[in-house]
Design a protein around this motif. Structure first.
Motif, short mmCIF file in Angstrom:
data_model
loop_
_atom_site.label_atom_id
_atom_site.label_comp_id
_atom_site.label_asym_id
_atom_site.label_seq_id
_atom_site.Cartn_x
_atom_site.Cartn_y
_atom_site.Cartn_z
N UNK A 138 0.69 -1.21 0.07
CA UNK A 138 0.12 -0.13 0.00
C UNK A 138 0.91 1.33 -0.09
N UNK A 139 2.08 1.00 0.15
CA UNK A 139 3.15 2.17 0.56
C UNK A 139 4.11 2.29 -0.94
N UNK A 140 3.57 1.42 -1.83
CA UNK A 140 4.16 1.64 -3.15
C UNK A 140 3.42 2.00 -4.38
N UNK A 141 3.99 2.86 -5.36
CA UNK A 141 3.23 3.34 -6.46
C UNK A 141 3.99 2.70 -7.56
N UNK A 142 2.92 2.06 -8.56
CA UNK A 142 3.72 1.36 -9.66
C UNK A 142 2.75 1.51 -10.87
N UNK A 143 3.39 1.62 -12.09
CA UNK A 143 2.48 1.54 -13.18
C UNK A 143 3.24 0.83 -14.35
N UNK A 144 2.37 0.45 -15.41
CA UNK A 144 3.06 -0.48 -16.56
C UNK A 144 2.43 -0.40 -17.60
N UNK A 145 2.99 -0.56 -18.91
CA UNK A 145 2.13 -0.36 -20.24
C UNK A 145 2.85 -1.45 -21.17
N UNK A 146 2.03 -2.12 -21.94
CA UNK A 146 2.56 -2.84 -23.16
C UNK A 146 2.44 -1.96 -24.18
N UNK A 147 3.87 -2.36 -24.89
CA UNK A 147 4.16 -1.60 -26.12
C UNK A 147 4.32 -2.67 -27.23
N UNK A 148 3.84 -2.37 -28.22
CA UNK A 148 3.80 -3.38 -29.61
C UNK A 148 4.30 -2.61 -30.90
N UNK A 149 5.07 -1.70 -30.62
CA UNK A 149 5.77 -0.90 -31.69
C UNK A 149 6.99 -1.50 -32.33
N UNK A 150 7.41 -2.60 -31.56
CA UNK A 150 8.36 -3.24 -32.07
C UNK A 150 7.90 -4.96 -32.28
N UNK A 151 8.77 -5.58 -33.23
CA UNK A 151 8.71 -7.01 -33.07
C UNK A 151 8.44 -7.57 -31.98
N UNK A 152 9.24 -7.37 -30.94
CA UNK A 152 9.16 -7.91 -29.58
C UNK A 152 8.48 -7.08 -28.71
N UNK A 153 7.35 -7.61 -28.36
CA UNK A 153 6.23 -7.01 -27.54
C UNK A 153 7.13 -6.99 -26.00
N UNK A 154 7.02 -5.62 -25.29
CA UNK A 154 7.59 -5.54 -24.33
C UNK A 154 6.72 -4.59 -23.29
N UNK A 155 7.00 -4.82 -21.88
CA UNK A 155 6.30 -4.03 -20.91
C UNK A 155 7.27 -2.80 -20.51
#
Length: 424
Positions: A138-155
């Motif tokens: 509860x004391x942590x803040x995090x966010x992420x996003x999946x990007x597909x603009x390359x051949x290798x999908x990546x977060x």
């Protein structure tokens, strides 16, 4: 060499405190942090080609291509609010940034990406952060996003402490070290890879293990015909169980309550209980041994699965599940032994001073092929000169106390007593 299934790159932006309040550096940290949110949610990097993945709403005002702790896509207003929050977090907390990359087509072919995002947010990332030493999610803040603009999908993933949340030398403080260790990153890769690969091998093995455990438990259920602790042919085992019951009744003030083995402190009781368990597990000619070996083999297969994942990511083998399964069954058996011993003692009222029990034990050691009935019949017969029992009432009571097959035994001994009367 085959390419790894997961590659993680990481860097961090130091907190203002780590920069010693240098203005120019603070401005760079601020810009880097604010740009991070815009870059993550960039509409150009979403997956246009995966029509079944995106609903069409991502990129509009309501949903952006960035996920917060609750596993939901954030709105523009939520992102703006989070930018304000991070202007406070960066005063004392480093901003950690990671890129998690996968081989071409690996995610699409092996996992439901929407479900992976949910699990990442609610389970995998929190476990990773705990591995990094952060205490309260509860004391942590995090966010992420999946990007597909390359051949290798990546977060793209980033996180920060809202307030001191890192355990160091027994104290809660901010984590000052910005570099993530290889062990921490390998753990993260293991967790992700396990989720993606588990349906092929792990899930079927886990189901099999659970079924085998339930089958093994019947051998320690008094209501089941296969109940191992009521083995009338093993006199030594019976004596040990009854001795254990006597010890339990001596040590416990209230022996009517169900006993938990792990709560027992008496060393003699613990030792005797484990001896009984060891004898049961060492016997070869029974169905239990075969089923137990099947259970161990399934656990071995699960261990091989986790070993392969660890080798893929150059990490440590996670044997937590295997240890827990073994511990669960061991505790189940030990609890069954102490509770059965307690019940048997109270039911049969046998103590180590019962001379009948001593006689049977000694005679059985001389010739293990003899049954309980043969030993008692021979010893109590009037033809046996060593028989010291003159009071037939005492003999009957002794037999009742020592013999589980009460009805049949009493009938047979009545014949002996009748024969004795004819000789009188």
């Amino acid at each position: 060499m085959t390419s790894p299934k997961i590659v993680i790159m990481n860097k961090y932006t130091p907190s203002y405190k780590n920069l010693n309040f240098i203005y120019d550096s603070k401005q760079k940290v601020y810009n880097s942090t604010m740009n991070m949110f815009d870059y993550y949610s960039d509409n150009k990097k979403k997956a246009f080609f995966m029509l079944d993945y995106f609903s069409g709403k991502i990129g509009k005002d309501k949903e952006m291509n960035i996920i917060f702790e609750n596993g939901d896509y954030a709105t523009k207003s939520e992102i703006e609010k989070r930018k304000v929050d991070y202007t406070k977090y960066i005063e004392n907390s480093n901003i950690y940034k990671l890129v998690i990359s996968f081989p071409e087509n690996y995610l699409e072919e092996n996992v439901d990406i929407k479900e992976l995002e949910k699990v990442m947010a609610k389970d995998i990332v929190p476990q990773f952060l705990k591995k990094c030493g952060f205490q309260d999610m509860k004391k942590m803040s995090y966010q992420f996003s999946l990007h597909t603009n390359t051949d290798n999908l990546h977060f793209h993933l980033s996180f920060a402490e809202k307030c001191p949340n890192y355990l160091s030398y027994g104290k809660i403080q901010y984590r000052h070290n910005g570099e993530l260790t290889q062990e921490e990153l390998n753990f993260f890769k293991n967790e992700i890879l396990h989720y993606i690969e588990k349906e092929k091998i792990f899930t079927p093995l886990l189901k099999e293990t659970n079924q085998e455990l339930e089958s093994l438990k019947k051998y320690f259920n008094p209501k089941d015909k296969n109940f191992l602790l009521r083995n009338k042919d093993d006199i030594i085992m019976e004596e040990k169980i009854l001795k254990l019951g006597e010890l339990i009744n001596e040590k416990r003030e209230n022996s009517n309550q169900r006993i938990k083995f792990n709560s027992i402190k008496d060393k003699e009781i613990v030792k005797l209980t484990k001896e009984i368990k060891k004898e049961i597990f060492s016997k070869e000619n029974n169905n239990f041994k075969d089923e137990y070996n099947e259970f161990k083999n399934t656990l071995k297969a699960i261990n091989e699965y986790f070993t392969n994942i660890a080798e893929e990511n150059h990490g440590k083998v996670d044997d937590t599940l295997i240890k827990n399964k073994n511990k669960y069954f061991d505790n189940y058996v030990l609890n069954a032994i102490v509770n059965h011993a307690n019940y048997s003692y109270k039911k049969n009222k046998i103590s180590e001073n019962d001379i009948i029990g001593e006689i049977i034990y000694k005679e059985y050691k001389k010739n293990k092929k003899r049954t309980r009935y043969d030993i008692l019949s021979s010893f109590l017969s009037s033809k046996n000169k060593s028989n010291q029992f003159k009071n037939k009432y005492q003999v009957r009571q002794a037999v009742k106390n020592i013999n589980y097959e009460l009805e049949e035994a009493e009938k047979e001994f009545e014949k002996l007593f009748k024969a004795d009367k004819e000789y009188e």
